[in-house]
Design a protein around this motif. Sequence first.
Motif, mmCIF file in Angstrom:
data_model
loop_
_atom_site.group_PDB
_atom_site.id
_atom_site.type_symbol
_atom_site.label_atom_id
_atom_site.label_comp_id
_atom_site.label_asym_id
_atom_site.label_seq_id
_atom_site.Cartn_x
_atom_site.Cartn_y
_atom_site.Cartn_z
ATOM 1 N N LEU A 202 0.831 -1.202 0.000
ATOM 2 C CA LEU A 202 0.000 0.000 0.000
ATOM 3 C C LEU A 202 0.867 1.254 0.000
ATOM 4 C CD1 LEU A 202 -2.751 -0.956 2.641
ATOM 5 C CD2 LEU A 202 -2.748 -1.353 0.185
ATOM 6 N N SER A 203 1.918 1.239 0.811
ATOM 7 C CA SER A 203 2.794 2.406 0.925
ATOM 8 C C SER A 203 3.511 2.696 -0.389
ATOM 9 C CB SER A 203 3.813 2.187 2.046
ATOM 10 O OG SER A 203 4.732 3.240 2.113
ATOM 11 N N VAL A 204 4.056 1.670 -1.023
ATOM 12 C CA VAL A 204 4.800 1.859 -2.269
ATOM 13 C C VAL A 204 3.863 2.266 -3.404
ATOM 14 C CG1 VAL A 204 6.223 0.706 -4.005
ATOM 15 C CG2 VAL A 204 6.632 0.277 -1.580
ATOM 16 N N TRP A 205 2.697 1.648 -3.471
ATOM 17 C CA TRP A 205 1.760 1.969 -4.550
ATOM 18 C C TRP A 205 1.352 3.441 -4.487
ATOM 19 C CZ3 TRP A 205 -0.131 -1.343 -8.381
ATOM 20 C CH2 TRP A 205 -1.142 -0.807 -9.191
ATOM 21 N N ASN A 206 1.184 3.976 -3.260
ATOM 22 C CA ASN A 206 0.751 5.360 -3.090
ATOM 23 C C ASN A 206 1.905 6.348 -3.032
ATOM 24 O OD1 ASN A 206 -2.079 4.813 -2.918
ATOM 25 N ND2 ASN A 206 -1.791 4.086 -0.829
ATOM 26 N N GLU A 207 3.140 5.861 -3.137
ATOM 27 C CA GLU A 207 4.306 6.750 -3.050
ATOM 28 C C GLU A 207 4.349 7.722 -4.230
ATOM 29 O OE1 GLU A 207 7.488 8.681 -1.703
ATOM 30 O OE2 GLU A 207 6.518 7.080 -0.566
ATOM 31 N N PHE A 208 4.561 8.982 -3.919
ATOM 32 C CA PHE A 208 4.581 10.015 -4.953
ATOM 33 C C PHE A 208 5.940 10.710 -5.049
ATOM 34 C CE2 PHE A 208 4.006 14.423 -6.324
ATOM 35 C CZ PHE A 208 3.314 14.258 -7.513
ATOM 36 N N ASP A 244 -8.414 9.128 -13.427
ATOM 37 C CA ASP A 244 -7.092 8.553 -13.177
ATOM 38 C C ASP A 244 -6.926 8.192 -11.709
ATOM 39 O OD1 ASP A 244 -4.092 8.895 -12.371
ATOM 40 O OD2 ASP A 244 -4.060 8.594 -14.535
ATOM 41 N N ILE A 245 -7.380 9.061 -10.802
ATOM 42 C CA ILE A 245 -7.273 8.796 -9.365
ATOM 43 C C ILE A 245 -8.085 7.566 -8.983
ATOM 44 C CG2 ILE A 245 -7.845 9.701 -7.077
ATOM 45 C CD1 ILE A 245 -7.192 12.490 -8.158
ATOM 46 N N VAL A 246 -9.278 7.435 -9.548
ATOM 47 C CA VAL A 246 -10.119 6.265 -9.249
ATOM 48 C C VAL A 246 -9.427 4.978 -9.699
ATOM 49 C CG1 VAL A 246 -12.293 5.102 -9.793
ATOM 50 C CG2 VAL A 246 -12.285 7.556 -9.319
ATOM 51 N N LEU A 247 -8.890 4.979 -10.913
ATOM 52 C CA LEU A 247 -8.206 3.787 -11.426
ATOM 53 C C LEU A 247 -6.950 3.468 -10.614
ATOM 54 C CD1 LEU A 247 -8.515 4.333 -15.287
ATOM 55 C CD2 LEU A 247 -9.792 2.728 -13.867
ATOM 56 N N THR A 248 -6.272 4.506 -10.132
ATOM 57 C CA THR A 248 -5.092 4.295 -9.297
ATOM 58 C C THR A 248 -5.459 3.701 -7.946
ATOM 59 O OG1 THR A 248 -3.990 6.185 -10.363
ATOM 60 C CG2 THR A 248 -3.088 5.433 -8.263
ATOM 61 N N SER A 249 -6.617 4.084 -7.426
ATOM 62 C CA SER A 249 -7.032 3.636 -6.091
ATOM 63 C C SER A 249 -7.564 2.209 -6.072
ATOM 64 C CB SER A 249 -8.096 4.587 -5.533
ATOM 65 O OG SER A 249 -7.651 5.910 -5.493
ATOM 66 N N LEU A 250 -8.145 1.764 -7.180
ATOM 67 C CA LEU A 250 -8.808 0.457 -7.177
ATOM 68 C C LEU A 250 -7.887 -0.715 -6.835
ATOM 69 C CD1 LEU A 250 -11.325 0.687 -10.173
ATOM 70 C CD2 LEU A 250 -11.841 0.608 -7.724
ATOM 71 N N PRO A 251 -6.712 -0.856 -7.474
ATOM 72 C CA PRO A 251 -5.856 -2.012 -7.143
ATOM 73 C C PRO A 251 -5.436 -2.056 -5.683
ATOM 74 C CG PRO A 251 -5.137 -0.977 -9.177
ATOM 75 C CD PRO A 251 -6.131 -0.064 -8.565
ATOM 76 N N VAL A 252 -5.061 -0.898 -5.132
ATOM 77 C CA VAL A 252 -4.600 -0.878 -3.750
ATOM 78 C C VAL A 252 -5.756 -1.156 -2.795
ATOM 79 C CG1 VAL A 252 -4.905 1.595 -3.283
ATOM 80 C CG2 VAL A 252 -3.064 0.367 -2.190
ATOM 81 N N LEU A 253 -6.962 -0.741 -3.172
ATOM 82 C CA LEU A 253 -8.142 -1.029 -2.351
ATOM 83 C C LEU A 253 -8.436 -2.524 -2.337
ATOM 84 C CD1 LEU A 253 -10.528 0.090 -0.704
ATOM 85 C CD2 LEU A 253 -11.800 0.326 -2.848
ATOM 86 N N ILE A 254 -8.277 -3.173 -3.493
ATOM 87 C CA ILE A 254 -8.503 -4.625 -3.584
ATOM 88 C C ILE A 254 -7.478 -5.374 -2.736
ATOM 89 C CG2 ILE A 254 -8.430 -6.597 -5.161
ATOM 90 C CD1 ILE A 254 -9.512 -4.698 -7.342
ATOM 91 N N VAL A 255 -6.207 -4.971 -2.833
ATOM 92 C CA VAL A 255 -5.158 -5.626 -2.036
ATOM 93 C C VAL A 255 -5.431 -5.459 -0.549
ATOM 94 C CG1 VAL A 255 -2.708 -5.549 -1.424
ATOM 95 C CG2 VAL A 255 -3.404 -5.440 -3.815
ATOM 96 N N PHE A 256 -5.870 -4.262 -0.156
ATOM 97 C CA PHE A 256 -6.151 -4.020 1.261
ATOM 98 C C PHE A 256 -7.307 -4.894 1.747
ATOM 99 C CE2 PHE A 256 -8.677 -1.805 4.490
ATOM 100 C CZ PHE A 256 -7.741 -1.728 5.499
ATOM 101 N N LEU A 257 -8.376 -5.006 0.961
ATOM 102 C CA LEU A 257 -9.530 -5.805 1.369
ATOM 103 C C LEU A 257 -9.174 -7.286 1.473
ATOM 104 C CD1 LEU A 257 -12.377 -4.120 -0.722
ATOM 105 C CD2 LEU A 257 -11.927 -3.892 1.735
ATOM 106 N N ILE A 258 -8.329 -7.764 0.547
ATOM 107 C CA ILE A 258 -7.912 -9.167 0.589
ATOM 108 C C ILE A 258 -7.053 -9.436 1.820
ATOM 109 C CG2 ILE A 258 -6.511 -10.927 -0.561
ATOM 110 C CD1 ILE A 258 -7.398 -9.714 -3.233
ATOM 111 N N GLY A 259 -6.133 -8.508 2.125
ATOM 112 C CA GLY A 259 -5.214 -8.732 3.239
ATOM 113 C C GLY A 259 -5.689 -8.214 4.575
#
Length: 274
Positions: A202-208, A244-259
């Motif tokens: 999550l941290s790396v995916w959101n790193e700017f 773009d923000i929505v598409l960026t958020s979706l993968p990390v949201l899925i990973v968070f819900l799974i884990g």
Amino acid sequence: MRLRKRLASIGLNVLAWLLSLVVLIPFVVIVLNSFKSDAEAKVLKLTLPEKFIFENYKIVYEQGHLGGSFFNSLLHSGASSLLLVFVVAFSAFTLSRNHSKLSKFLYFFLILGITLPLNYIPLMEVMKSMGMINSHVGMILLYTAMGIPISLFITYAFVSNIPKELDEAAIMDGCNGIKLFLRIIVPLLTSVLVTVFVLNFLSVWNEFTAPLYMLNTVEMWPMTLAVYNFFGQFSAQWNLVSADIVLTSLPVLIVFLIGQKYIVGGLTSGAVKG
């Protein structure tokens, strides 16, 4: 007493809902704006679009080169998180089982990074001298190093609470150090290692900031920087930026819900043992 408890419970629920709205309303605004026209999205209001424009997402994917950006983000997040889990698991086991002064010094030296700020200017010079600027390997190693302090702090506490009698019993049964670690210690650390993986992902995916300094070509940009494709010199296409923000958020949201269940289970177990 029952009335007081009931009122307190209602008050806490109301407070929780209010705090949730503070977080959810901006995200809802972004989602709604992603379906609006450019003129509607510039207002940034919490209103339904006059017409839902699904074409925005197609434009964002094609013009924003999100296929390559998604691969870059996935590579950096996944590879650095796996490498971090491997490094932290071995380090925590070695440092917790060795009670020498050197081991204690190394442990406290490493976790000191939790409190120290990261200075990107000298870091850029170090990365440049090693030939790792604008490279996948450089970003993976950088993210791994950035995640070590807090990940080691979490994992070390779990390993320290595993009874040493298990080590002794395994050695008596013929296990060497590697077998002891892989067959006895790692299965007991599954929850905390999954926790470390998910939190770092999550941290790396959101790193700017890090990719902004270390990557100087559009082809190397992760998802968080791809949003720059829709900013002009004097204006921004906020409907496309929102998509773009929505598409960026979706993968990390899925990973968070799974884990999520592993994160909660790992941290709760660590708190109980501690």
